[in-house]
Scaffold this motif. Structure first.
Motif, PDB file in Angstrom:
ATOM      1  N   ARG A  88      44.044  25.328 -25.470  1.00 44.71           N
ATOM      2  CA  ARG A  88      43.819  24.308 -24.442  1.00 44.71           C
ATOM      3  C   ARG A  88      43.390  24.919 -23.108  1.00 44.71           C
ATOM      4  O   ARG A  88      43.492  24.289 -22.073  1.00 44.71           O
ATOM      5  N   ARG A  89      42.900  26.134 -23.164  1.00 48.53           N
ATOM      6  CA  ARG A  89      42.354  26.779 -21.978  1.00 48.53           C
ATOM      7  C   ARG A  89      40.997  26.169 -21.633  1.00 48.53           C
ATOM      8  O   ARG A  89      40.344  25.549 -22.470  1.00 48.53           O
ATOM      9  N   LEU A  90      40.568  26.394 -20.395  1.00 50.74           N
ATOM     10  CA  LEU A  90      39.260  25.944 -19.921  1.00 50.74           C
ATOM     11  C   LEU A  90      38.505  27.163 -19.395  1.00 50.74           C
ATOM     12  O   LEU A  90      38.379  27.363 -18.182  1.00 50.74           O
ATOM     13  N   PRO A  91      37.989  28.001 -20.288  1.00 54.62           N
ATOM     14  CA  PRO A  91      37.422  29.286 -19.853  1.00 54.62           C
ATOM     15  C   PRO A  91      36.199  29.163 -18.959  1.00 54.62           C
ATOM     16  O   PRO A  91      35.930  30.071 -18.165  1.00 54.62           O
ATOM     17  N   ALA A  92      35.437  28.079 -19.055  1.00 55.17           N
ATOM     18  CA  ALA A  92      34.227  27.954 -18.227  1.00 55.17           C
ATOM     19  C   ALA A  92      34.561  27.748 -16.756  1.00 55.17           C
ATOM     20  O   ALA A  92      33.933  28.339 -15.876  1.00 55.17           O
ATOM     21  N   VAL A  93      35.542  26.879 -16.468  1.00 55.72           N
ATOM     22  CA  VAL A  93      35.880  26.589 -15.071  1.00 55.72           C
ATOM     23  C   VAL A  93      37.155  27.298 -14.625  1.00 55.72           C
ATOM     24  O   VAL A  93      37.448  27.346 -13.425  1.00 55.72           O
ATOM     25  N   ASP A  94      37.909  27.843 -15.571  1.00 58.14           N
ATOM     26  CA  ASP A  94      39.187  28.474 -15.231  1.00 58.14           C
ATOM     27  C   ASP A  94      39.340  29.778 -16.021  1.00 58.14           C
ATOM     28  O   ASP A  94      40.284  29.941 -16.796  1.00 58.14           O
ATOM     29  N   PRO A  95      38.413  30.716 -15.855  1.00 56.52           N
ATOM     30  CA  PRO A  95      38.412  31.925 -16.691  1.00 56.52           C
ATOM     31  C   PRO A  95      39.645  32.800 -16.516  1.00 56.52           C
ATOM     32  O   PRO A  95      39.991  33.566 -17.425  1.00 56.52           O
ATOM     33  N   GLU A  96      40.311  32.726 -15.370  1.00 53.81           N
ATOM     34  CA  GLU A  96      41.477  33.578 -15.122  1.00 53.81           C
ATOM     35  C   GLU A  96      42.798  32.831 -15.292  1.00 53.81           C
ATOM     36  O   GLU A  96      43.863  33.328 -14.914  1.00 53.81           O
ATOM     37  N   ASN A  97      42.751  31.629 -15.854  1.00 56.00           N
ATOM     38  CA  ASN A  97      43.963  30.833 -16.131  1.00 56.00           C
ATOM     39  C   ASN A  97      44.739  30.450 -14.864  1.00 56.00           C
ATOM     40  O   ASN A  97      45.924  30.115 -14.941  1.00 56.00           O
ATOM     41  N   GLU A 217      29.317  21.567 -20.700  1.00 53.44           N
ATOM     42  CA  GLU A 217      29.602  21.513 -22.145  1.00 53.44           C
ATOM     43  C   GLU A 217      31.099  21.541 -22.394  1.00 53.44           C
ATOM     44  O   GLU A 217      31.602  20.864 -23.302  1.00 53.44           O
ATOM     45  N   GLU A 218      31.824  22.294 -21.578  1.00 52.63           N
ATOM     46  CA  GLU A 218      33.286  22.313 -21.704  1.00 52.63           C
ATOM     47  C   GLU A 218      33.860  20.948 -21.353  1.00 52.63           C
ATOM     48  O   GLU A 218      34.742  20.432 -22.050  1.00 52.63           O
ATOM     49  N   LEU A 219      33.371  20.357 -20.292  1.00 50.79           N
ATOM     50  CA  LEU A 219      33.828  19.027 -19.897  1.00 50.79           C
ATOM     51  C   LEU A 219      33.584  18.016 -21.010  1.00 50.79           C
ATOM     52  O   LEU A 219      34.459  17.208 -21.347  1.00 50.79           O
ATOM     53  N   VAL A 220      32.398  18.061 -21.588  1.00 48.65           N
ATOM     54  CA  VAL A 220      32.033  17.105 -22.636  1.00 48.65           C
ATOM     55  C   VAL A 220      32.973  17.223 -23.831  1.00 48.65           C
ATOM     56  O   VAL A 220      33.318  16.229 -24.477  1.00 48.65           O
ATOM     57  N   ARG A 221      33.438  18.442 -24.125  1.00 46.94           N
ATOM     58  CA  ARG A 221      34.356  18.621 -25.258  1.00 46.94           C
ATOM     59  C   ARG A 221      35.681  17.906 -25.039  1.00 46.94           C
ATOM     60  O   ARG A 221      36.406  17.613 -25.998  1.00 46.94           O
ATOM     61  N   TRP A 222      36.011  17.604 -23.772  1.00 47.34           N
ATOM     62  CA  TRP A 222      37.270  16.930 -23.479  1.00 47.34           C
ATOM     63  C   TRP A 222      37.090  15.445 -23.194  1.00 47.34           C
ATOM     64  O   TRP A 222      38.062  14.764 -22.839  1.00 47.34           O
ATOM     65  N   LEU A 223      35.900  14.921 -23.357  1.00 49.58           N
ATOM     66  CA  LEU A 223      35.686  13.488 -23.147  1.00 49.58           C
ATOM     67  C   LEU A 223      36.228  12.704 -24.328  1.00 49.58           C
ATOM     68  O   LEU A 223      35.980  13.043 -25.494  1.00 49.58           O
ATOM     69  N   PHE A 255      29.617   2.350 -26.827  1.00 44.26           N
ATOM     70  CA  PHE A 255      28.303   2.904 -27.116  1.00 44.26           C
ATOM     71  C   PHE A 255      28.057   4.272 -26.485  1.00 44.26           C
ATOM     72  O   PHE A 255      27.074   4.925 -26.810  1.00 44.26           O
ATOM     73  N   GLY A 256      28.920   4.696 -25.583  1.00 46.15           N
ATOM     74  CA  GLY A 256      28.709   5.980 -24.918  1.00 46.15           C
ATOM     75  C   GLY A 256      28.910   7.149 -25.870  1.00 46.15           C
ATOM     76  O   GLY A 256      29.760   7.123 -26.758  1.00 46.15           O
ATOM     77  N   LYS A 257      28.111   8.195 -25.679  1.00 51.64           N
ATOM     78  CA  LYS A 257      28.239   9.423 -26.450  1.00 51.64           C
ATOM     79  C   LYS A 257      28.485  10.575 -25.478  1.00 51.64           C
ATOM     80  O   LYS A 257      27.755  10.713 -24.498  1.00 51.64           O
ATOM     81  N   PRO A 258      29.488  11.392 -25.740  1.00 55.36           N
ATOM     82  CA  PRO A 258      29.786  12.482 -24.809  1.00 55.36           C
ATOM     83  C   PRO A 258      28.585  13.351 -24.476  1.00 55.36           C
ATOM     84  O   PRO A 258      28.404  13.758 -23.329  1.00 55.36           O
ATOM     85  N   GLU A 259      27.732  13.631 -25.470  1.00 56.37           N
ATOM     86  CA  GLU A 259      26.593  14.518 -25.221  1.00 56.37           C
ATOM     87  C   GLU A 259      25.590  13.942 -24.229  1.00 56.37           C
ATOM     88  O   GLU A 259      24.798  14.674 -23.632  1.00 56.37           O
TER      89      GLU A 259
END
Length: 376
Positions: A88-97, A217-223, A255-259
């Motif tokens: 459940r890490r967010l490496p793109a926006v929070d690489p150092e935790n 792309e990381e954000l979209v994975r959590w939508l 009808f919305g798609k995360p992508e």
């Protein structure tokens, strides 16, 4: 066809602006779909009723993208280990935790307050030596007298992105907000030079992050747009959490798609909407820490959560906008304004809310993050 396309653009832009904004969001599609009270779970036979309630209330803490990055390992009666869940890490926006540990601090604060209300004193010891460690905090529950802290505030707390009033927050309420902050929180009212600098740096960093592919792309994975997705995952960024209602919300859920959130036009409109949102509210709150160790971050997360609960009691909405801490543009702006290292951990937009919205936060069930004695 053009009007339908325009409607879809506006819907996605609103979603992108509010999904990407907060470090600590978390709302669901249907306010009645998820209970804020713990339901006894017979599969957790190693936990009694009060212990289950404590962990449930702890799990109402906020987290980046509502990723809920905590696990709890029961080491024995009244002895728990709070872990960081690497999945459940967010490496793109929070690489150092950094943000992950702040969220775990908020979890520990809720846990401690809930335990006090139910007749336990909590000893919490940070045991992690590095930000990548799994085991973060050792918890000991010690029977004690009940403390008069209303657990209802934990159930009612939420991030408020829209509807913040522009009227000045009173000095009395600022004092109440900061009573547990140990001198590490500062408020700058709108119209002040500091507030303008924070707003401008936040908007610039938001725009930069909107066009960074790995972050989006990381954000979209959590939508979690559809009701089915919300019920399946019980985490992530939802339509209601992005405060999108009415026909727009209905359209996104069905009808919305995360992508679609990755399209250039949606990113541009989302950044424009974020700029408009950043100009609303009464002012900005920043929270710093004395250092940058794991222990410092846990303490800061705990202070933040206590302030967030006080804000709910005072009818003040807070909206973390963290891109300024995640993007190089924001970090450069902070460095240029301070002559010495500054451990800035939270940037929050704040303002009174006339009618505080009800929380609609999906939360995972206890068995999904609690493991019994002997678990590895």
């Amino acid at each position: 066809m053009n009007s339908r396309r325009s409607f879809m653009k506006d819907a996605m832009a609103a979603g992108l602006a509010f999904a990407a904004g907060p470090l600590l969001p978390a709302r669901a599609s249907n306010p009645r779909a998820f209970r804020r009270e713990a339901l006894p779970d017979n599969s957790l036979s190693f936990l009694d009723g009060p212990e289950q309630e404590i962990l449930h209330l702890a799990s109402l803490a906020p987290s980046g993208h509502n990723s809920q990055p905590w696990r709890v390992r029961v080491a024995g009666p009244g002895r728990w280990i709070v872990e960081a869940d690497p999945a459940r890490r967010l490496p793109a926006v929070d690489p150092e935790n950094r943000e992950l540990l702040l969220s775990l601090g908020a979890f520990v604060e809720n846990l401690s307050l809930a335990a006090g209300a139910l007749g336990f004193r909590v000893e919490a010891e940070t045991i992690a030596e590095g930000r990548g460690d799994r085991d973060i905090v050792r918890i000991s529950l010690i029977p004690d007298r009940r403390q008069p802290f209303p657990g209802e505030l934990m159930r009612l707390r939420r991030t408020v992105k829209t509807g913040q009033a522009s009227r000045e927050i009173s000095s009395r309420d600022i004092k109440a907000l900061f009573q547990h902050m140990d001198g590490l929180a500062h408020y700058f009212s709108c119209g002040s030079q500091h507030a303008s600098c924070i707003r401008d740096a936040t908007v610039e960093a938001f725009r930069a992050q909107s066009f960074r592919d790995d972050a989006q792309e990381e954000l979209v994975r959590w939508l979690r747009l559809s009701n089915r997705s919300v019920k399946e995952h019980r985490d992530g960024l939802t339509v209601a959490g992005m405060e999108i209602s009415g026909m727009t919300g209905w359209y996104l859920r069905n009808f919305g798609k995360p992508e679609d959130f990755l399209k250039k036009s949606f990113r541009e409109q989302g950044a424009d909407l974020a700029a408009k949102t950043a100009a609303e509210g009464a002012g900005w709150i920043i929270i710093t820490s004395r250092g940058d160790s794991v222990g410092d971050l846990i303490k800061t997360g705990r202070r933040f959560e206590r302030m967030a609960l006080e804000a709910r009691a005072l009818g003040i909405g807070i909206h973390p906008m963290t891109q300024v801490l995640e993007e190089a543009t924001g970090q450069d702006a902070i460095a240029a304004s301070h002559g010495r290292p500054m451990h800035l951990q939270f940037v929050l937009r704040a303002g009174y809310v006339e009618k505080y919205p009800k929380p609609v936060s999906p939360r995972r069930s206890l068995p999904s993050f609690v493991r019994g004695p002997g678990a590895v």
